[in-house]
Design a protein around this motif. Structure first.
Motif, PDB file in Angstrom:
ATOM      1  N   GLU A  41      -8.199  -0.981  10.170  1.00 60.58           N
ATOM      2  CA  GLU A  41      -8.407  -2.433  10.277  1.00 60.58           C
ATOM      3  C   GLU A  41      -9.293  -2.942   9.149  1.00 60.58           C
ATOM      4  N   GLU A  42     -10.355  -2.215   8.855  1.00 62.24           N
ATOM      5  CA  GLU A  42     -11.258  -2.612   7.774  1.00 62.24           C
ATOM      6  C   GLU A  42     -10.529  -2.609   6.433  1.00 62.24           C
ATOM      7  N   ALA A  43      -9.729  -1.596   6.192  1.00 60.82           N
ATOM      8  CA  ALA A  43      -8.956  -1.531   4.946  1.00 60.82           C
ATOM      9  C   ALA A  43      -7.984  -2.698   4.849  1.00 60.82           C
ATOM     10  N   ASN A  44      -7.331  -3.042   5.943  1.00 56.40           N
ATOM     11  CA  ASN A  44      -6.405  -4.174   5.945  1.00 56.40           C
ATOM     12  C   ASN A  44      -7.131  -5.485   5.693  1.00 56.40           C
ATOM     13  N   ASN A  45      -8.347  -5.625   6.205  1.00 54.60           N
ATOM     14  CA  ASN A  45      -9.136  -6.830   5.955  1.00 54.60           C
ATOM     15  C   ASN A  45      -9.495  -6.947   4.478  1.00 54.60           C
ATOM     16  N   ILE A  46      -9.809  -5.823   3.863  1.00 53.08           N
ATOM     17  CA  ILE A  46     -10.127  -5.822   2.434  1.00 53.08           C
ATOM     18  C   ILE A  46      -8.914  -6.243   1.625  1.00 53.08           C
ATOM     19  N   LEU A  47      -7.725  -5.773   2.035  1.00 48.57           N
ATOM     20  CA  LEU A  47      -6.502  -6.096   1.308  1.00 48.57           C
ATOM     21  C   LEU A  47      -6.179  -7.583   1.338  1.00 48.57           C
ATOM     22  N   GLU A  48      -6.766  -8.312   2.258  1.00 46.82           N
ATOM     23  CA  GLU A  48      -6.501  -9.741   2.330  1.00 46.82           C
ATOM     24  C   GLU A  48      -7.365 -10.543   1.368  1.00 46.82           C
ATOM     25  N   GLU A  49      -8.309  -9.897   0.700  1.00 44.21           N
ATOM     26  CA  GLU A  49      -9.104 -10.575  -0.308  1.00 44.21           C
ATOM     27  C   GLU A  49      -8.222 -10.800  -1.536  1.00 44.21           C
ATOM     28  N   PRO A  50      -8.401 -11.922  -2.247  1.00 50.69           N
ATOM     29  CA  PRO A  50      -7.493 -12.281  -3.356  1.00 50.69           C
ATOM     30  C   PRO A  50      -7.305 -11.205  -4.417  1.00 50.69           C
ATOM     31  N   LYS A  51      -8.371 -10.604  -4.912  1.00 53.17           N
ATOM     32  CA  LYS A  51      -8.208  -9.604  -5.963  1.00 53.17           C
ATOM     33  C   LYS A  51      -7.480  -8.377  -5.433  1.00 53.17           C
ATOM     34  N   ALA A  52      -7.785  -7.978  -4.215  1.00 59.75           N
ATOM     35  CA  ALA A  52      -7.122  -6.815  -3.639  1.00 59.75           C
ATOM     36  C   ALA A  52      -5.635  -7.093  -3.439  1.00 59.75           C
ATOM     37  N   LEU A  53      -5.293  -8.338  -3.105  1.00 60.93           N
ATOM     38  CA  LEU A  53      -3.881  -8.683  -2.950  1.00 60.93           C
ATOM     39  C   LEU A  53      -3.131  -8.524  -4.271  1.00 60.93           C
ATOM     40  N   ASN A  54      -3.767  -8.896  -5.367  1.00 59.07           N
ATOM     41  CA  ASN A  54      -3.125  -8.724  -6.680  1.00 59.07           C
ATOM     42  C   ASN A  54      -2.889  -7.260  -6.983  1.00 59.07           C
ATOM     43  N   VAL A  55      -3.855  -6.424  -6.675  1.00 64.00           N
ATOM     44  CA  VAL A  55      -3.699  -4.989  -6.914  1.00 64.00           C
ATOM     45  C   VAL A  55      -2.591  -4.435  -6.033  1.00 64.00           C
ATOM     46  N   ARG A  56      -2.564  -4.862  -4.772  1.00 68.08           N
ATOM     47  CA  ARG A  56      -1.526  -4.387  -3.854  1.00 68.08           C
ATOM     48  C   ARG A  56      -0.135  -4.800  -4.334  1.00 68.08           C
ATOM     49  N   LYS A  57       0.003  -6.053  -4.786  1.00 70.97           N
ATOM     50  CA  LYS A  57       1.289  -6.516  -5.302  1.00 70.97           C
ATOM     51  C   LYS A  57       1.711  -5.694  -6.512  1.00 70.97           C
ATOM     52  N   ALA A  58       0.748  -5.395  -7.379  1.00 77.70           N
ATOM     53  CA  ALA A  58       1.056  -4.608  -8.572  1.00 77.70           C
ATOM     54  C   ALA A  58       1.516  -3.205  -8.196  1.00 77.70           C
ATOM     55  N   LEU A  59       0.868  -2.609  -7.206  1.00 71.01           N
ATOM     56  CA  LEU A  59       1.271  -1.267  -6.780  1.00 71.01           C
ATOM     57  C   LEU A  59       2.650  -1.275  -6.138  1.00 71.01           C
ATOM     58  N   LEU A  60       2.952  -2.322  -5.352  1.00 73.56           N
ATOM     59  CA  LEU A  60       4.295  -2.435  -4.767  1.00 73.56           C
ATOM     60  C   LEU A  60       5.343  -2.603  -5.863  1.00 73.56           C
ATOM     61  N   LEU A  61       5.037  -3.411  -6.872  1.00 73.65           N
ATOM     62  CA  LEU A  61       5.949  -3.590  -7.994  1.00 73.65           C
ATOM     63  C   LEU A  61       6.174  -2.265  -8.710  1.00 73.65           C
ATOM     64  N   SER A  62       5.100  -1.518  -8.899  1.00 73.37           N
ATOM     65  CA  SER A  62       5.188  -0.211  -9.548  1.00 73.37           C
ATOM     66  C   SER A  62       6.087   0.728  -8.751  1.00 73.37           C
ATOM     67  N   ARG A  63       5.947   0.710  -7.431  1.00 70.15           N
ATOM     68  CA  ARG A  63       6.786   1.571  -6.586  1.00 70.15           C
ATOM     69  C   ARG A  63       8.256   1.189  -6.717  1.00 70.15           C
ATOM     70  N   ILE A  64       8.540  -0.114  -6.717  1.00 70.39           N
ATOM     71  CA  ILE A  64       9.920  -0.587  -6.852  1.00 70.39           C
ATOM     72  C   ILE A  64      10.492  -0.173  -8.203  1.00 70.39           C
ATOM     73  N   GLN A  65       9.688  -0.363  -9.261  1.00 75.03           N
ATOM     74  CA  GLN A  65      10.149   0.023 -10.597  1.00 75.03           C
ATOM     75  C   GLN A  65      10.381   1.525 -10.680  1.00 75.03           C
ATOM     76  N   SER A  66       9.521   2.282 -10.033  1.00 75.52           N
ATOM     77  CA  SER A  66       9.674   3.731 -10.025  1.00 75.52           C
ATOM     78  C   SER A  66      10.974   4.129  -9.333  1.00 75.52           C
ATOM     79  N   GLU A  67      11.266   3.473  -8.209  1.00 73.30           N
ATOM     80  CA  GLU A  67      12.499   3.772  -7.473  1.00 73.30           C
ATOM     81  C   GLU A  67      13.730   3.378  -8.282  1.00 73.30           C
ATOM     82  N   ASP A  68      13.595   2.343  -9.135  1.00 71.13           N
ATOM     83  CA  ASP A  68      14.705   1.888  -9.971  1.00 71.13           C
ATOM     84  C   ASP A  68      14.804   2.676 -11.276  1.00 71.13           C
ATOM     85  N   GLY A  69      13.902   3.638 -11.465  1.00 67.85           N
ATOM     86  CA  GLY A  69      13.920   4.429 -12.690  1.00 67.85           C
ATOM     87  C   GLY A  69      13.126   3.813 -13.828  1.00 67.85           C
ATOM     88  N   LEU A  70      12.497   2.689 -13.588  1.00 71.35           N
ATOM     89  CA  LEU A  70      11.655   2.047 -14.598  1.00 71.35           C
ATOM     90  C   LEU A  70      10.215   2.424 -14.311  1.00 71.35           C
TER      91      LEU A  70
END
Length: 94
Positions: A41-70
């Motif tokens: 729960e504490e980790a999820n609360n941290i992820l809702e902070e603006p800077k953490a959300l940007n990092v999370r989005k970037a990591l999700l994008l990285s995972r998608i690109q990795s799955e696509d071979g990029l």
């Protein structure tokens, strides 16, 4: 996809453990399950902070690109995101 879990040892004094154990019992959980719940729960609360959300989005994008071979390393993605956030940050000193 199954998430990977890591084990970490935590050292707490007996009074703290007794308090946590009582809270766990009140919620119908065992101590270990309650501690994992609280930390998640504490980790999820941290992820809702603006800077953490940007990092999370970037990591999700990285995972998608990795799955696509990029493939981009997560380190490159994190560094690029930090640079972008720092450039747009309102809390930086003028």
């Amino acid at each position: 996809m199954k998430s990977k879990k890591k084990r970490k040892e935590v050292s707490l004094d007996e009074e703290t453990l007794a308090i946590l154990e009582e809270k766990a019992k009140n919620q119908g959980r065992n101590l270990k399950n309650y501690m994992e719940f609280v930390l998640r729960e504490e980790a999820n609360n941290i992820l809702e902070e603006p800077k953490a959300l940007n990092v999370r989005k970037a990591l999700l994008l990285s995972r998608i690109q990795s799955e696509d071979g990029l493939v981009k390393s997560s380190k490159d993605v994190i560094n690029a995101t930090k640079k972008r956030m720092n450039a747009n940050s309102v809390d930086k000193a003028s």
